[in-house]
Design a protein around this motif. Structure first.
Motif, PDB file in Angstrom:
ATOM      1  N   GLY A  13       0.795  -1.214   0.000  1.00  0.00           N
ATOM      2  CA  GLY A  13       0.000   0.000   0.000  1.00  0.00           C
ATOM      3  C   GLY A  13       0.831   1.270   0.000  1.00  0.00           C
ATOM      4  O   GLY A  13       0.326   2.352   0.302  1.00  0.00           O
ATOM      5  N   ASP A  14       2.138   1.182  -0.319  1.00  0.00           N
ATOM      6  CA  ASP A  14       2.975   2.367  -0.363  1.00  0.00           C
ATOM      7  C   ASP A  14       2.583   3.246  -1.546  1.00  0.00           C
ATOM      8  O   ASP A  14       2.263   2.744  -2.630  1.00  0.00           O
ATOM      9  CB  ASP A  14       4.450   1.977  -0.530  1.00  0.00           C
ATOM     10  CG  ASP A  14       5.027   1.386   0.737  1.00  0.00           C
ATOM     11  OD1 ASP A  14       4.342   1.450   1.777  1.00  0.00           O
ATOM     12  OD2 ASP A  14       6.162   0.869   0.686  1.00  0.00           O
ATOM     13  N   ARG A  86      -9.221  17.726   4.743  1.00  0.00           N
ATOM     14  CA  ARG A  86      -9.087  17.431   3.310  1.00  0.00           C
ATOM     15  C   ARG A  86      -7.634  17.446   2.874  1.00  0.00           C
ATOM     16  O   ARG A  86      -7.310  16.976   1.775  1.00  0.00           O
ATOM     17  CB  ARG A  86      -9.911  18.422   2.480  1.00  0.00           C
ATOM     18  CG  ARG A  86      -9.464  19.863   2.568  1.00  0.00           C
ATOM     19  CD  ARG A  86     -10.457  20.780   1.861  1.00  0.00           C
ATOM     20  NE  ARG A  86     -10.047  22.179   1.882  1.00  0.00           N
ATOM     21  CZ  ARG A  86      -9.349  22.745   0.907  1.00  0.00           C
ATOM     22  NH1 ARG A  86      -9.014  22.038  -0.165  1.00  0.00           N
ATOM     23  NH2 ARG A  86      -9.008  24.030   0.994  1.00  0.00           N
ATOM     24  N   TRP A  87      -6.726  18.000   3.706  1.00  0.00           N
ATOM     25  CA  TRP A  87      -5.294  17.983   3.430  1.00  0.00           C
ATOM     26  C   TRP A  87      -4.566  16.931   4.269  1.00  0.00           C
ATOM     27  O   TRP A  87      -3.354  16.999   4.444  1.00  0.00           O
ATOM     28  CB  TRP A  87      -4.677  19.363   3.677  1.00  0.00           C
ATOM     29  CG  TRP A  87      -4.976  20.349   2.585  1.00  0.00           C
ATOM     30  CD1 TRP A  87      -5.606  20.108   1.401  1.00  0.00           C
ATOM     31  CD2 TRP A  87      -4.651  21.743   2.582  1.00  0.00           C
ATOM     32  NE1 TRP A  87      -5.709  21.245   0.654  1.00  0.00           N
ATOM     33  CE2 TRP A  87      -5.121  22.278   1.356  1.00  0.00           C
ATOM     34  CE3 TRP A  87      -4.024  22.596   3.479  1.00  0.00           C
ATOM     35  CZ2 TRP A  87      -4.985  23.616   1.012  1.00  0.00           C
ATOM     36  CZ3 TRP A  87      -3.875  23.933   3.151  1.00  0.00           C
ATOM     37  CH2 TRP A  87      -4.348  24.436   1.931  1.00  0.00           C
ATOM     38  N   GLY A  88      -5.290  15.965   4.760  1.00  0.00           N
ATOM     39  CA  GLY A  88      -4.662  14.876   5.492  1.00  0.00           C
ATOM     40  C   GLY A  88      -4.300  15.235   6.921  1.00  0.00           C
ATOM     41  O   GLY A  88      -4.750  16.225   7.476  1.00  0.00           O
ATOM     42  N   ARG A  89      -3.447  14.384   7.505  1.00  0.00           N
ATOM     43  CA  ARG A  89      -3.089  14.542   8.915  1.00  0.00           C
ATOM     44  C   ARG A  89      -1.893  15.449   9.143  1.00  0.00           C
ATOM     45  O   ARG A  89      -1.716  15.972  10.251  1.00  0.00           O
ATOM     46  CB  ARG A  89      -2.763  13.168   9.522  1.00  0.00           C
ATOM     47  CG  ARG A  89      -3.925  12.194   9.535  1.00  0.00           C
ATOM     48  CD  ARG A  89      -3.565  10.936  10.327  1.00  0.00           C
ATOM     49  NE  ARG A  89      -2.554  10.128   9.652  1.00  0.00           N
ATOM     50  CZ  ARG A  89      -1.919   9.101  10.223  1.00  0.00           C
ATOM     51  NH1 ARG A  89      -2.173   8.796  11.489  1.00  0.00           N
ATOM     52  NH2 ARG A  89      -1.048   8.387   9.548  1.00  0.00           N
ATOM     53  N   ARG A  90      -1.047  15.650   8.141  1.00  0.00           N
ATOM     54  CA  ARG A  90       0.234  16.330   8.353  1.00  0.00           C
ATOM     55  C   ARG A  90       0.330  17.729   7.753  1.00  0.00           C
ATOM     56  O   ARG A  90       0.870  18.644   8.377  1.00  0.00           O
ATOM     57  CB  ARG A  90       1.373  15.470   7.775  1.00  0.00           C
ATOM     58  CG  ARG A  90       1.283  13.977   8.063  1.00  0.00           C
ATOM     59  CD  ARG A  90       1.300  13.653   9.536  1.00  0.00           C
ATOM     60  NE  ARG A  90       1.225  12.202   9.769  1.00  0.00           N
ATOM     61  CZ  ARG A  90       0.995  11.642  10.939  1.00  0.00           C
ATOM     62  NH1 ARG A  90       0.804  12.392  12.016  1.00  0.00           N
ATOM     63  NH2 ARG A  90       0.942  10.328  11.069  1.00  0.00           N
ATOM     64  N   HIS A  91      -0.194  17.919   6.559  1.00  0.00           N
ATOM     65  CA  HIS A  91       0.063  19.153   5.818  1.00  0.00           C
ATOM     66  C   HIS A  91      -0.545  20.416   6.417  1.00  0.00           C
ATOM     67  O   HIS A  91       0.056  21.491   6.291  1.00  0.00           O
ATOM     68  CB  HIS A  91      -0.352  18.966   4.354  1.00  0.00           C
ATOM     69  CG  HIS A  91       0.596  18.106   3.583  1.00  0.00           C
ATOM     70  ND1 HIS A  91       0.647  16.737   3.746  1.00  0.00           N
ATOM     71  CD2 HIS A  91       1.542  18.422   2.657  1.00  0.00           C
ATOM     72  CE1 HIS A  91       1.582  16.241   2.950  1.00  0.00           C
ATOM     73  NE2 HIS A  91       2.141  17.231   2.285  1.00  0.00           N
ATOM     74  N   PRO A  92      -1.709  20.373   7.059  1.00  0.00           N
ATOM     75  CA  PRO A  92      -2.201  21.617   7.673  1.00  0.00           C
ATOM     76  C   PRO A  92      -1.212  22.202   8.688  1.00  0.00           C
ATOM     77  O   PRO A  92      -1.041  23.426   8.774  1.00  0.00           O
ATOM     78  CB  PRO A  92      -3.506  21.184   8.347  1.00  0.00           C
ATOM     79  CG  PRO A  92      -3.981  20.031   7.515  1.00  0.00           C
ATOM     80  CD  PRO A  92      -2.722  19.302   7.128  1.00  0.00           C
ATOM     81  N   LEU A 230      -1.600   8.607   1.623  1.00  0.00           N
ATOM     82  CA  LEU A 230      -1.079   8.453   2.977  1.00  0.00           C
ATOM     83  C   LEU A 230      -2.073   7.712   3.865  1.00  0.00           C
ATOM     84  O   LEU A 230      -3.254   7.601   3.543  1.00  0.00           O
ATOM     85  CB  LEU A 230      -0.741   9.830   3.569  1.00  0.00           C
ATOM     86  CG  LEU A 230       0.304  10.649   2.792  1.00  0.00           C
ATOM     87  CD1 LEU A 230       0.520  11.999   3.447  1.00  0.00           C
ATOM     88  CD2 LEU A 230       1.629   9.888   2.677  1.00  0.00           C
ATOM     89  N   LYS A 231      -1.580   7.229   4.980  1.00  0.00           N
ATOM     90  CA  LYS A 231      -2.421   6.447   5.885  1.00  0.00           C
ATOM     91  C   LYS A 231      -3.517   7.327   6.481  1.00  0.00           C
ATOM     92  O   LYS A 231      -3.266   8.460   6.885  1.00  0.00           O
ATOM     93  CB  LYS A 231      -1.577   5.834   7.009  1.00  0.00           C
ATOM     94  CG  LYS A 231      -0.433   4.971   6.521  1.00  0.00           C
ATOM     95  CD  LYS A 231      -0.934   3.773   5.736  1.00  0.00           C
ATOM     96  CE  LYS A 231       0.189   2.820   5.364  1.00  0.00           C
ATOM     97  NZ  LYS A 231       1.135   3.380   4.394  1.00  0.00           N
ATOM     98  N   PRO A 232      -4.741   6.823   6.549  1.00  0.00           N
ATOM     99  CA  PRO A 232      -5.848   7.617   7.083  1.00  0.00           C
ATOM    100  C   PRO A 232      -5.796   7.687   8.608  1.00  0.00           C
ATOM    101  O   PRO A 232      -5.201   6.813   9.249  1.00  0.00           O
ATOM    102  CB  PRO A 232      -7.094   6.858   6.614  1.00  0.00           C
ATOM    103  CG  PRO A 232      -6.632   5.438   6.539  1.00  0.00           C
ATOM    104  CD  PRO A 232      -5.191   5.487   6.088  1.00  0.00           C
TER     105      PRO A 232
END
Length: 487
Positions: A13-14, A86-92, A230-232
């Motif tokens: 899943g990479d 909506r920008w995932g866990r890291r980018h904000p 990326l991982k949810p």
């Protein structure tokens, strides 16, 4: 363009990962490298020798800031691991940190003139707290991207090699620029060494702040397209303090994590001490000129290449733990060796002594960089071990935990350095020509055995880490079976 994923990567899943993403991810470390280099190598000498604030007050301010900073690490990590956006866990977090961090860094190097020691102490402490907290908002989520982007045992070492390379070279670039160009440009009739001219640090501040801002944006924008891969985060739930504490302890509960955590504590004290005294030793113990110090810091560019190339090779041939211990022993025994040789009279005060120190430093720093990469990759491998045990992905909390350990005690290293300076009898504001030889010798004699004892204890603690290549692959296989079962 990014290269297509391998079949093995697809099975795990990479996301597809190519040179553009790898370089952008690595370049982000320039921000932390510039800040770390400035705080570790220049902040103490700037506020104590240039501004004139008592070195013990500077050490206290830095230590207090580190304690506040350390407390923010697990909070930001937990927030990031569980964020739904909506920008995932890291980018904000990455985007939000860029501008305020750059502005705060500019201010700390431009303290008001004419203020009392008390006022300067609170100025330094407040801005140091702010800068370190803002860096946490960038560094913890950005570092947590590594085990999300790559899960292969050796590929992680390669990816983290790039990040470590850019972190070291970015920070070192500023040191070289200072000693090779900025300090010489600020020599005046009254100030024979531009290192003691506060105006030189204003120029530094503008350049460094610009680099920090640029690096953060490059890291965010360069990895932005991978957000869907990326991982949810885990499903939304009521995150009570009791639940967060329980899940954190469940995630971190392992012998291998305890080994890395303990090693991080000891290593942070040693690193804080070594960094805080590096330019003191160059300037007062060795009495090197600004040009010689510039050459020494320039050698780190070569060291970064050595460490970056050596770490993946060591990972493949020896495995991460064995390689880290062997490389670390060589690096940390060799680190204070030139000082000990000088104190024993084996390395005389001769022109060739500089070239000996330069060669030894180049090799030693390369080994230290290799060691850091391997240890960071060892930490990344804990993510899957914990996921097998708990069913949760908690990348950020692992890196935040060791960062927390480091920040809690790095200030102790800086404080220890300030007391060694005072014990050696080095006066605030003294130029190298004003410092007696016995004072500079005492500084080296106090430093060398202290740093060696800290490093060797750290290596002993690290030996309790247990994850091998076979263990990591077993964890990946178990997780792959789980994903197939769920799908």
């Amino acid at each position: 363009m990014d290269a297509p994923p391998s079949r093995a990567a697809e099975a795990r899943g990479d996301p597809p990962l190519g040179p553009g993403t790898r370089i952008a991810f690595g370049f982000g470390a320039v921000a932390s490298g510039v800040k770390n280099q400035g705080f570790a190598y220049f902040l103490l000498i700037f506020y104590s020798q240039v501004i004139g604030l008592d070195s013990r007050l500077v050490g206290l301010a830095i230590t207090i800031a580190l304690v506040f900073d350390a407390l923010s690490d697990p909070l930001v990590a937990t927030w990031s691991d569980n964020l739904h956006s909506r920008w995932g866990r890291r980018h904000p977090f990455i985007y939000a940190s860029a501008l305020p961090l750059a502005l705060a860094y500019l201010l700390i190097w431009n303290p008001p003139e004419g203020w009392s020691d008390t006022a300067l102490f609170f100025w330094l402490m407040s801005l140091a707290v702010l800068i370190r907290t803002l860096m946490t908002f960038f560094e913890v989520p950005a570092t947590a991207l590594a085990p999300e982007l790559v899960s292969d045992y050796d590929a992680r070492s390669s990816l983290l090699s790039l990040r470590t390379f850019f972190g070291w070279t970015g920070g070192n670039l500023m040191s070289v620029l200072m000693f090779a160009a900025i300090f010489p440009a600020f020599v005046t009739a009254d100030i024979e060494n531009g290192q003691f001219n506060r105006d030189s640090y204003t120029v530094y501040a503008f350049i460094a702040a610009g680099l920090i801002f640029t690096a953060i944006l490059v890291a965010g924008l360069g990895t932005h397209r991978h957000i869907p891969h990326l991982k949810p985060p885990p499903p939304k739930r009521a995150l009570t303090l009791r639940l967060l504490v329980r899940e954190t302890f469940e995630t971190l509960h392992s012998r291998s994590f305890a080994a890395l955590f303990g090693a991080a504590l000891l290593g942070a004290v040693a690193s804080g001490l070594a960094a805080a005294l590096a330019f003191y030793l160059y300037t007062y113990f060795w009495r090197f000129s600004s040009l010689q110090i510039a050459l020494l810091t320039s050698g780190v560019f070569v060291s970064a290449v050595i460490g970056g190339l050596l770490a993946p090779f060591i990972s493949r041939r020896m495995g991460k733990k064995r390689g880290a211990i062997l490389v670390g022993l060589a690096a940390f025994i060799g680190s204070p060796l030139p000082i000990l040789l000088r104190l024993m009279g084996i390395l005389p005060d001769a022109p060739w002594a500089f070239w000996f120190v330069l060669g030894a430093t180049l090799i030693d720093v390369g080994l230290i960089i290799c060691f850091q990469i391997l240890v960071a990759s060892m930490m990344a491998d804990l993510v899957e071990q914990a996921e097998v045990r708990t069913g949760r992905r908690s990348e950020a909390i692992f890196f935040a935990a060791t960062s927390f350990a480091g920040k809690m005690v790095t200030g102790l290293g800086v404080t220890l350095a300030s007391f060694l300076i005072a014990a050696a009898g080095l006066k605030a504001g003294a130029s190298p020509t004003e410092v007696p030889a016995d004072v500079s010798s005492r500084l080296g004699a106090y430093y060398a055995p202290t740093i060696l004892a800290l490093w060797m204890t750290m290596m002993l603690v690290l030996s309790f880490y247990t994850i091998r290549r076979e263990d990591h692959q077993k964890n990946l296989d178990l997780l792959a079976v789980r994903r197939q079962t769920v799908s």
